[in-house]
Design a protein around this motif. Structure first.
Motif, PDB file in Angstrom:
ATOM      1  N   LEU A  77       0.823  -1.206   0.000  1.00  0.00           N
ATOM      2  CA  LEU A  77       0.000   0.000   0.000  1.00  0.00           C
ATOM      3  C   LEU A  77       0.861   1.261   0.000  1.00  0.00           C
ATOM      4  O   LEU A  77       0.510   2.274  -0.609  1.00  0.00           O
ATOM      5  CB  LEU A  77      -0.936  -0.006   1.218  1.00  0.00           C
ATOM      6  N   LYS A  78       1.998   1.176   0.655  1.00  0.00           N
ATOM      7  CA  LYS A  78       2.886   2.336   0.741  1.00  0.00           C
ATOM      8  C   LYS A  78       3.564   2.640  -0.592  1.00  0.00           C
ATOM      9  O   LYS A  78       4.128   3.726  -0.757  1.00  0.00           O
ATOM     10  CB  LYS A  78       3.943   2.100   1.829  1.00  0.00           C
ATOM     11  N   LEU A  82       1.896   3.059  -3.240  1.00  0.00           N
ATOM     12  CA  LEU A  82       0.951   3.901  -3.962  1.00  0.00           C
ATOM     13  C   LEU A  82       1.309   5.370  -3.788  1.00  0.00           C
ATOM     14  O   LEU A  82       1.766   5.797  -2.712  1.00  0.00           O
ATOM     15  CB  LEU A  82      -0.476   3.648  -3.454  1.00  0.00           C
ATOM     16  N   VAL A 113       0.374   7.622  -0.521  1.00  0.00           N
ATOM     17  CA  VAL A 113       0.023   6.783   0.632  1.00  0.00           C
ATOM     18  C   VAL A 113       1.285   6.522   1.448  1.00  0.00           C
ATOM     19  O   VAL A 113       2.224   5.878   0.978  1.00  0.00           O
ATOM     20  CB  VAL A 113      -0.610   5.447   0.194  1.00  0.00           C
ATOM     21  N   LYS A 170      -1.676   6.370   6.290  1.00  0.00           N
ATOM     22  CA  LYS A 170      -2.791   6.054   5.397  1.00  0.00           C
ATOM     23  C   LYS A 170      -2.855   4.553   5.102  1.00  0.00           C
ATOM     24  O   LYS A 170      -3.951   3.984   5.000  1.00  0.00           O
ATOM     25  CB  LYS A 170      -2.666   6.845   4.093  1.00  0.00           C
ATOM     26  N   ALA A 171      -1.707   3.923   4.978  1.00  0.00           N
ATOM     27  CA  ALA A 171      -1.691   2.482   4.742  1.00  0.00           C
ATOM     28  C   ALA A 171      -2.298   1.747   5.932  1.00  0.00           C
ATOM     29  O   ALA A 171      -3.081   0.793   5.767  1.00  0.00           O
ATOM     30  CB  ALA A 171      -0.270   2.008   4.487  1.00  0.00           C
ATOM     31  N   ASN A 228      -4.487   2.989   8.016  1.00  0.00           N
ATOM     32  CA  ASN A 228      -5.926   3.281   8.024  1.00  0.00           C
ATOM     33  C   ASN A 228      -6.671   2.363   7.038  1.00  0.00           C
ATOM     34  O   ASN A 228      -7.795   1.920   7.321  1.00  0.00           O
ATOM     35  CB  ASN A 228      -6.170   4.746   7.653  1.00  0.00           C
ATOM     36  N   ILE A 229      -6.069   2.106   5.903  1.00  0.00           N
ATOM     37  CA  ILE A 229      -6.695   1.214   4.902  1.00  0.00           C
ATOM     38  C   ILE A 229      -6.815  -0.196   5.474  1.00  0.00           C
ATOM     39  O   ILE A 229      -7.866  -0.848   5.345  1.00  0.00           O
ATOM     40  CB  ILE A 229      -5.882   1.205   3.595  1.00  0.00           C
ATOM     41  N   LEU A 283     -12.769   3.310  -1.114  1.00  0.00           N
ATOM     42  CA  LEU A 283     -11.537   3.774  -0.484  1.00  0.00           C
ATOM     43  C   LEU A 283     -11.699   5.184   0.072  1.00  0.00           C
ATOM     44  O   LEU A 283     -11.030   5.566   1.045  1.00  0.00           O
ATOM     45  CB  LEU A 283     -10.390   3.732  -1.499  1.00  0.00           C
ATOM     46  N   ILE A 322      -8.249   9.651   3.293  1.00  0.00           N
ATOM     47  CA  ILE A 322      -8.346   9.495   1.829  1.00  0.00           C
ATOM     48  C   ILE A 322      -9.504  10.344   1.321  1.00  0.00           C
ATOM     49  O   ILE A 322     -10.668  10.019   1.516  1.00  0.00           O
ATOM     50  CB  ILE A 322      -8.579   8.029   1.410  1.00  0.00           C
ATOM     51  N   THR A 324      -7.023  12.596  -3.261  1.00  0.00           N
ATOM     52  CA  THR A 324      -6.118  11.449  -3.131  1.00  0.00           C
ATOM     53  C   THR A 324      -6.634  10.261  -3.927  1.00  0.00           C
ATOM     54  O   THR A 324      -5.866   9.540  -4.578  1.00  0.00           O
ATOM     55  CB  THR A 324      -5.978  11.049  -1.656  1.00  0.00           C
ATOM     56  N   LEU A 361      -5.057   7.811  -6.961  1.00  0.00           N
ATOM     57  CA  LEU A 361      -4.854   6.378  -6.725  1.00  0.00           C
ATOM     58  C   LEU A 361      -5.670   5.460  -7.631  1.00  0.00           C
ATOM     59  O   LEU A 361      -5.296   4.307  -7.840  1.00  0.00           O
ATOM     60  CB  LEU A 361      -5.200   6.048  -5.258  1.00  0.00           C
TER      61      LEU A 361
END
Length: 204
Positions: A154-155, A157, A160, A164-165, A167-168, A184, A190, A194, A198
């Motif tokens: 995720l990082k 992206l 991100v 944020k990673a 949080n996802i 998302l 996000i 953002t 993405l």
């Protein structure tokens, strides 16, 4: 006694004659009889050859459709050993305005193949479905799946970071898998901006 001896003598003569006749008949039969093993073998080989030949012919029987700048466009029966040039010749050859430089005449034909001969000045689009499909698969593989990605993935992206990673991942644990990439936007941190950055890099 003389009579008995004479009868015995005649009896032996008759028996000898019969035996001689049997031997003579057997000799004639051996000389003129057909050789069954040879005939059977020849017939069997002939039958086997005929069967294999018919089977091979059926397996090699194919049809191609040739279009464009040839004398007689249409569908022609071919076999797996033929080339595109052979089919062109079967179709009567090229028309004067044909541009054969855009066609691979050495290509081996295949069943249901469509051969198109363009005219001079006509652009022949080269479309390779298998290559396009492969490219599509490669593109799909480069997308980050929101439902399976690790925090490190995720990082990668754009936009991100660590927070944020996390949080996802937390949203995925609490809400379950993402139903769509638009979901998302419900993750903390996000926003619309953002998400626009993405959306071309993610999938579900």
């Amino acid at each position: 006694m003389d009579i008995i001896e004479k009868l015995k003598e005649k009896h032996y003569i008759v028996i000898g004659g019969i035996f001689g006749l049997i031997v003579f008949i057997m000799l004639l039969y051996n000389v003129f009889k057909p050789k069954p093993d040879l005939v059977m073998e020849t017939t069997q080989n002939s039958t086997t050859y005929s069967t294999v030949s018919s089977s091979e012919q059926m397996s090699d029987e194919m049809y191609v459709d040739i279009k464009g700048a040839v004398v007689k466009p249409g569908i022609y029966k071919v076999n797996a050993t033929m080339r595109v040039l052979t089919v062109v010749e079967m179709a009567g050859g090229f028309l004067p305005e044909a541009d054969d430089r855009q066609v691979n005449l050495s290509e081996r034909v295949s069943d249901q193949m469509v051969i198109y001969i363009p005219k001079e000045g006509e652009e022949l689009a080269e479309v390779t479905p298998s290559k396009n499909a492969s490219s599509k698969d490669e593109t799909t593989n480069t997308l980050v799946n929101l439902n399976t990605a690790t925090i490190e993935e995720l990082k990668t992206l754009n936009g991100v970071g660590e927070k944020k990673a996390e949080n996802i991942l937390r949203y995925r644990e609490e809400k379950g898998s993402f139903k769509s990439i638009e979901e998302l936007k419900e993750v903390d941190g996000i926003g619309e901006k953002t998400f626009e950055q993405l959306k071309s890099s993610i999938t579900v």
